[in-house]
Design an enzyme around this catalytic site. Structure first.
Site, PDB file in Angstrom:
ATOM      1  N   PRO A   1       0.781  -1.228   0.000  1.00 10.90           N
ATOM      2  CA  PRO A   1       0.000   0.000   0.000  1.00 10.90           C
ATOM      3  C   PRO A   1       0.818   1.286   0.000  1.00 10.90           C
ATOM      4  CG  PRO A   1      -0.128  -1.106   2.124  1.00 10.90           C
ATOM      5  CD  PRO A   1       0.531  -2.055   1.176  1.00 10.90           C
ATOM      6  N   ASN A   2       0.296   2.229  -0.755  1.00  9.30           N
ATOM      7  CA  ASN A   2       0.806   3.605  -0.879  1.00  9.30           C
ATOM      8  C   ASN A   2       2.034   3.735  -1.771  1.00  9.30           C
ATOM      9  OD1 ASN A   2      -1.143   4.892   0.919  1.00  9.30           O
ATOM     10  ND2 ASN A   2      -0.152   3.723   2.528  1.00  9.30           N
TER      11      ASN A   2
ATOM     12  N   ARG B   1       5.850  11.997  -2.384  1.00  9.91           N
ATOM     13  CA  ARG B   1       5.775  12.528  -1.017  1.00  9.91           C
ATOM     14  C   ARG B   1       6.951  11.984  -0.210  1.00  9.91           C
ATOM     15  NH1 ARG B   1       1.404   8.457   1.859  1.00  9.91           N
ATOM     16  NH2 ARG B   1       2.918   8.512   3.537  1.00  9.91           N
TER      17      ARG B   1
ATOM     18  N   TYR C   1      12.039   8.528   1.100  1.00 12.26           N
ATOM     19  CA  TYR C   1      11.833   7.534   0.034  1.00 12.26           C
ATOM     20  C   TYR C   1      12.418   7.936  -1.314  1.00 12.26           C
ATOM     21  CZ  TYR C   1       8.614   5.684   3.493  1.00 12.26           C
ATOM     22  OH  TYR C   1       8.074   5.175   4.650  1.00 12.26           O
TER      23      TYR C   1
ATOM     24  N   ASN D   1       7.998  -5.708  -1.414  1.00 10.15           N
ATOM     25  CA  ASN D   1       7.965  -4.589  -0.479  1.00 10.15           C
ATOM     26  C   ASN D   1       6.531  -4.508   0.031  1.00 10.15           C
ATOM     27  OD1 ASN D   1       7.961  -2.263   0.980  1.00 10.15           O
ATOM     28  ND2 ASN D   1       9.011  -1.013  -0.551  1.00 10.15           N
TER      29      ASN D   1
ATOM     30  N   ALA E   1       3.269  -1.154   4.714  1.00  5.11           N
ATOM     31  CA  ALA E   1       2.759  -1.244   6.090  1.00  5.11           C
ATOM     32  C   ALA E   1       2.287  -2.649   6.460  1.00  5.11           C
ATOM     33  CB  ALA E   1       1.632  -0.234   6.287  1.00  5.11           C
TER      34      ALA E   1
ATOM     35  N   ASP F   1       1.515 -15.967   6.324  1.00  3.40           N
ATOM     36  CA  ASP F   1       1.076 -17.351   6.075  1.00  3.40           C
ATOM     37  C   ASP F   1       1.142 -17.687   4.584  1.00  3.40           C
ATOM     38  OD1 ASP F   1       0.655 -17.885   8.737  1.00  3.40           O
ATOM     39  OD2 ASP F   1      -1.497 -17.507   8.681  1.00  3.40           O
TER      40      ASP F   1
ATOM     41  N   GLU G   1      12.577  -9.803   1.008  1.00  2.00           N
ATOM     42  CA  GLU G   1      11.798  -8.703   1.589  1.00  2.00           C
ATOM     43  C   GLU G   1      12.611  -7.430   1.409  1.00  2.00           C
ATOM     44  OE1 GLU G   1      11.062  -9.085   5.801  1.00  2.00           O
ATOM     45  OE2 GLU G   1      10.515  -6.965   5.975  1.00  2.00           O
TER      46      GLU G   1
ATOM     47  N   HIS H   1      12.834  -3.084   1.587  1.00  2.00           N
ATOM     48  CA  HIS H   1      12.335  -1.769   1.997  1.00  2.00           C
ATOM     49  C   HIS H   1      13.256  -0.699   1.435  1.00  2.00           C
ATOM     50  CE1 HIS H   1       9.489  -3.676   4.661  1.00  2.00           C
ATOM     51  NE2 HIS H   1      10.474  -4.496   5.001  1.00  2.00           N
ATOM     52  N   ILE H   2      12.639   0.350   0.941  1.00  2.00           N
ATOM     53  CA  ILE H   2      13.405   1.457   0.363  1.00  2.00           C
ATOM     54  C   ILE H   2      14.213   2.150   1.461  1.00  2.00           C
ATOM     55  CG2 ILE H   2      13.159   3.705  -0.776  1.00  2.00           C
ATOM     56  CD1 ILE H   2      10.475   2.479  -1.957  1.00  2.00           C
ATOM     57  N   SER H   3      13.551   2.403   2.568  1.00  2.00           N
ATOM     58  CA  SER H   3      14.205   3.058   3.711  1.00  2.00           C
ATOM     59  C   SER H   3      14.766   1.995   4.659  1.00  2.00           C
ATOM     60  CB  SER H   3      13.182   3.924   4.455  1.00  2.00           C
ATOM     61  OG  SER H   3      12.144   3.112   4.984  1.00  2.00           O
TER      62      SER H   3
ATOM     63  N   ARG I   1      14.109   3.883  12.022  1.00  2.00           N
ATOM     64  CA  ARG I   1      12.863   4.618  12.200  1.00  2.00           C
ATOM     65  C   ARG I   1      12.204   4.276  13.546  1.00  2.00           C
ATOM     66  NH1 ARG I   1       9.614   4.321   6.957  1.00  2.00           N
ATOM     67  NH2 ARG I   1       8.583   6.043   8.013  1.00  2.00           N
TER      68      ARG I   1
HETATM   69  O1  CA2 Z   1      10.875   1.774   3.110  1.00  2.00           O
HETATM   70  C1  CA2 Z   1       9.969   1.110   2.604  1.00  2.00           C
HETATM   71  O2  CA2 Z   1      10.032   0.653   1.461  1.00  2.00           O
HETATM   72  C2  CA2 Z   1       8.678   0.849   3.377  1.00  2.00           C
HETATM   73  O3  CA2 Z   1       8.287  -0.504   3.180  1.00  2.00           O
HETATM   74  C3  CA2 Z   1       7.627   1.775   2.841  1.00  2.00           C
HETATM   75  C4  CA2 Z   1       6.320   1.703   3.597  1.00  2.00           C
HETATM   76  C5  CA2 Z   1       6.530   1.900   5.089  1.00  2.00           C
HETATM   77  O4  CA2 Z   1       5.316   1.639   5.791  1.00  2.00           O
HETATM   78  C6  CA2 Z   1       7.587   0.944   5.619  1.00  2.00           C
HETATM   79  O5  CA2 Z   1       7.822   1.259   6.958  1.00  2.00           O
HETATM   80  C7  CA2 Z   1       8.890   1.076   4.861  1.00  2.00           C
HETATM   81  C8  CA2 Z   1       5.252   2.586   2.969  1.00  2.00           C
HETATM   82  C9  CA2 Z   1       5.505   4.036   3.072  1.00  2.00           C
HETATM   83  C10 CA2 Z   1       4.299   4.861   2.781  1.00  2.00           C
HETATM   84  O6  CA2 Z   1       4.140   5.058   1.393  1.00  2.00           O
HETATM   85  C11 CA2 Z   1       4.798   6.051   0.738  1.00  2.00           C
HETATM   86  C12 CA2 Z   1       4.796   5.968  -0.610  1.00  2.00           C
HETATM   87  C13 CA2 Z   1       5.425   6.932  -1.332  1.00  2.00           C
HETATM   88  C14 CA2 Z   1       6.101   7.959  -0.746  1.00  2.00           C
HETATM   89  C15 CA2 Z   1       6.094   8.027   0.596  1.00  2.00           C
HETATM   90  C16 CA2 Z   1       5.435   7.077   1.361  1.00  2.00           C
END
Ligand code: CA2
Length: 144
Positions: free
Chosen positions: A10-11, A18, A23, A72, A75, A85, A96, A98-100, A105
């Protein structure tokens, strides 16, 4: 040849639009192009959804049709036992990603359920991490 599935939660469709300080400015379309470039001639399914159910359905599809999964889960990483599962049923390698660096965090981002099913975990390389993960997956699959 079975595809590598690159699945995004998601997102992440808002990537590059953003919180660039966390990110970066690369969009998800650009990430997909980077993954396709890294995969070369190996088939690749690149997808994003905001729905937990859809993500699980794609993991099920990958169980039947995929060679490896780069995921990825965003959340859902920290909330979804159902995704864990589903991933546990996948017979091949799972990265797995993650960008960050989630460990730099807040504590709510430190406990990943998905890591319990992952072959490897990557965090903090920014969008470039996707290309690194796809190359590592190819190597793991013996495809290069
Ligand atoms: O760092 C990552 O790739 C995350 O999986 C990104 C997730 C966050 O919940 C994880 O803790 C780390 C999602 C971030 C929210 O989505 C955004 C998308 C675009 C720009 C900013 C935030």
């Amino acid at each position: 040849m079975k595809p590598i599935y690159v699945l995004n939660g998601p997102n992440l469709n808002r990537l590059g639009k953003r919180e660039p300080e966390i990110y970066g400015t690369t969009t998800l379309a650009e990430v997909e192009a980077m993954c396709r470039d890294a995969a070369g001639s190996h088939p690749l399914e690149f997808r994003q959804t905001n729905s937990e159910r859809q993500l699980i359905e794609w993991v099920h599809e990958a169980i039947d049709e995929g060679a490896g999964i780069v995921i990825n889960p965003a959340a859902f990483t920290f909330t979804s036992l159902a995704l864990l599962d589903a991933l546990k049923m996948f017979p091949g390698p799972i990265v797995e990603l993650h960008i960050s660096n989630i460990h730099r965090r807040e504590p709510i981002y430190h406990k990943s359920y998905v890591s319990m099913a992952a072959t490897a975990v990557m965090a903090g390389f920014g969008a470039e991490g996707y290309a690194i993960a796809v190359r590592a997956m190819l190597s793991r699959l013996g495809a290069n």
